[in-house]
Design an enzyme around this catalytic site. Structure first.
Site, PDB file in Angstrom:
ATOM      1  N   LYS A 204       0.894  -1.035  -0.391  1.00  0.00           N
ATOM      2  CA  LYS A 204       0.122  -0.202   0.097  1.00  0.00           C
ATOM      3  C   LYS A 204       0.789   1.636  -0.236  1.00  0.00           C
ATOM      4  CE  LYS A 204      -4.229   1.345  -0.526  1.00  0.00           C
ATOM      5  NZ  LYS A 204      -5.068   1.005  -1.171  1.00  0.00           N
ATOM      6  N   SER A 405      -8.711  -0.933  -4.450  1.00  0.00           N
ATOM      7  CA  SER A 405      -9.298  -0.951  -3.381  1.00  0.00           C
ATOM      8  C   SER A 405     -10.816  -0.564  -3.220  1.00  0.00           C
ATOM      9  CB  SER A 405      -7.854   0.630  -3.185  1.00  0.00           C
ATOM     10  OG  SER A 405      -7.947   0.824  -1.368  1.00  0.00           O
TER      11      SER A 405
END
Length: 627
Positions: A204, A405
């Site tokens: 991430k 996401s």
């Protein structure tokens, strides 16, 4: 008996009033008559005139290719009044509809594709249009492409034409995918700004530019894996469409300096020798060629043709019968309500609810093009889709350019997830970012103090160092959201959270890679999603209804009199502010304007989340866009 002065006044006033009333009736009657004449003309003589035989469709694609226009007629009008520039947008659905309808139209004998004014579009959408061009050609109708030059996006479409022509002074610019990013750790240290990044997911990497001076090894690995797959898909598509040997595009790029020297810098000649185009022609030469192949227009000056916009006006859809409802989820996901071209937790949920409660709509397709955003808003949307399935209506997700996401989160409550091979998806991870400026105020000699009743009372103050206890609370919340994310994904994919975690960790995949890892069900197009929804709802004959925010009366009026699409006023203002910021950065640093734009965007985002108190929100967002 003589009349009094008042009698004359009364008589004069009465005469004036009768004349005024008669004039009013006359004006209103004339207006009414005018309206009747206009309506009568529209009914008996209006509408599109029939096309003459041997008409060529001119696909003059202008502006940005989008899933949904982010503007209204009111916005366009106000932008024009303010002296702003109305940026053209093309909806993917419109381009596909024109190609599909024209392929079946006996009066349309071919098409000319012009891409000079096409400003962009993601890889998945471009492949959809390219497939539409292929279907048009399969109907026996040739497509001739011409450009003064082609960038990568424009050329992907042109390569699918029957013939590709280039201006003798033009070129085809194929650069590859992937760009350098800016990293601000040292700059922020000099300013005294500390960025606290709290996250779950090794890959991430959204916040890394604010805490480091370069990408992490995990980010380098993931980005290279993604870009190489996207580039391989692009070059393979071009080589197949142009009937070139495998690896020809990369060979041309690798040998470019020597090849440019061999043709004395003539890039158009180099492009022709590389067989990326079929010939070098000016626009008037292409026009002359089309005249010889087709029929003259009414003026006898060009070939018989109809433009993309004019043909789009002829495309009509069914208004009655069973339907598939399409909800477009395009843009970043935010809390609350948003307009077209963006995703709001409340507003998008409302659209899905409207589709569920409409008895004529038998199935729902969610068309996703989003890098994510608010985890809370994503969950609101996912829940509405879950309720729609529970109500007995099939839900099919069609992933466009990006569904990563939060864009993946909203895709989890569906009967089937269909992605393009070049869709960017995954990025199952969560983060929060908390900038503090305590060192800045130290340099300025500013001090802050207070007596809140608890340590939590002012824990989010960006002028104080991050309280470790507050960081622990936020990290715990993020961990919980990540567990929710992977748990829901595991349930949707009929697997375990551990297996999802192995392919999650914030890592981004192409649609093809996601299919191999069980994150999507099928590789296919938007049309495939419609067909799947129809099959699941057992619909043999159906219409497609786009569930969108209701158009205001003002917008409908403007559109009736020829209002054009444009960006929203807020967007125009944002562009103006951005321009000022860019000029400021350019003036103060000496950076070129293009470089300054990227810095303004990056630091502007950091400032925005601080001002809006968004740092304390769990964010499901990928730092990704379709090249």
């Amino acid at each position: 008996m003589s009349r009094s002065p008042f009698s004359y006044i009364r008589s004069g006033f009465a005469f004036f009033w009768r004349a005024l009333d008669a004039g009013r009736r006359t004006v209103l009657n004339l207006l009414f008559l005018f309206v009747l004449i206009v309506l009568g003309y529209a009914i008996f003589f209006g509408g599109a005139k029939p096309l003459a035989p041997k008409t060529t469709l001119v696909l003059n694609l202008k502006g940005q290719l989008v899933e949904q226009s982010a503007s209204s007629a009111r916005d366009a009008l106000l932008t024009s009044v303010r002296g702003g520039e109305n940026h053209k947008m093309m909806q993917l659905r419109d381009v596909l509809s024109v190609l599909e309808t024209a392929a079946k139209d006996p009066e349309i004998t071919g098409a000319v594709l012009l891409t000079d004014e096409m400003e962009g579009g993601g890889q998945a959408m471009l492949r959809e249009v390219a497939a539409g061009i292929d279907r048009f050609k399969a109907s026996g109708k040739p497509v001739v492409a011409w450009g003064s030059s082609y960038d990568q996006r424009q050329y992907l479409l042109a390569a699918h034409a029957s013939e590709v022509y280039l201006h003798p002074m033009g070129m085809v610019l194929l650069e590859g995918f992937g760009r350098y990013r800016n990293y601000y750790r040292d700059a922020l240290d000099k300013l005294g700004v500390t960025v606290n990044l709290l996250r779950v997911g090794t890959y991430k990497s959204f916040g890394e530019p604010y805490i480091a001076n370069g990408p992490s090894p995990a980010a380098v690995e993931a980005e290279a894996y993604l870009n190489n797959a996207l580039w391989a898909a692009y070059t393979g598509d071009v080589e197949k469409a142009r009937k070139l040997p495998e690896g020809q595009v990369m060979k041309t790029i690798n040998d470019l300096p020597a090849q440019v020297a061999a043709v004395n810098g003539d890039l158009a000649k180099l492009t022709l020798s590389a067989k990326l185009v079929d010939g070098l022609k000016t626009k008037d030469e292409v026009r002359e060629m089309m005249v010889k192949r087709g029929a003259l227009d009414a003026e006898g000056k060009s070939f018989r043709q109809i433009s993309f916009d004019d043909y789009l006006a002829r495309v009509h859809t069914k208004l009655t019968g069973d339907a598939i409802g399409v909800v477009v989820a395009q843009g970043e996901i935010s809390d609350g309500s948003t307009g077209p071209g963006a995703i709001g937790g409340d507003s998008t949920s409302k659209l899905i609810r409207a589709a569920r409660e409409d008895d004529h709509i038998k199935a729902v397709v969610l068309r996703v093009d989003s890098p994510g955003g608010s985890a809370f808003a994503s969950e609101l949307i996912r829940r509405e889709l879950e309720l729609t399935r529970a109500a007995g209506k099939p839900v099919v997700v069609s992933m466009g350019n990006v569904a990563a996401s939060g864009g993946y989160w909203i895709s989890m409550a569906s009967d089937e997830v269909i992605a393009e091979p070049t869709t960017i998806t995954g990025s199952i991870g969560v983060f929060a970012i908390l900038p503090t400026a305590d060192k800045v105020i130290d340099k300025l000699g500013i001090h802050t103090a207070g007596q809140p009743t608890t340590w939590l009372g002012d824990a989010g103050n960006p002028l104080r160092p991050l309280d470790p206890r507050f960081g622990q609370v936020i990290q715990g919340s993020i961990n919980h959201v990540y567990a929710e994310f992977t748990g829901r994904a595991a349930k949707a994919r009929k697997t375990t959270p551990e297996k999802i975690d192995a392919v999650a960790q914030g890592r981004v995949w192409t649609g093809a890679q996601a299919k191999e890892r069980g994150l999507v069900d099928t590789l296919g197009s938007y049309n495939d999603a419609l067909k799947s929804a129809a099959k699941r709802a057992k619909l043999a004959d159906y219409r497609v209804v786009y569930i969108e925010r209701e158009t205001s009366k003002f917008d409908r009026l403007i559109e009736m009199v020829g209002g054009s699409a444009a960006h929203a006023v807020a967007q125009s203002v944002a562009q103006a502010v951005g321009a000022e910021l860019k000029l400021g950065v350019t003036a103060s640093t000496g950076l070129p304007p293009n470089a300054a734009t990227g810095i303004v965007n990056d630091l502007g985002w950091l400032s925005e989340i601080t001002t809006a108190h968004k740092p304390f929100t769990a964010i499901t967002h990928c730092l990704c866009e379709s090249p």
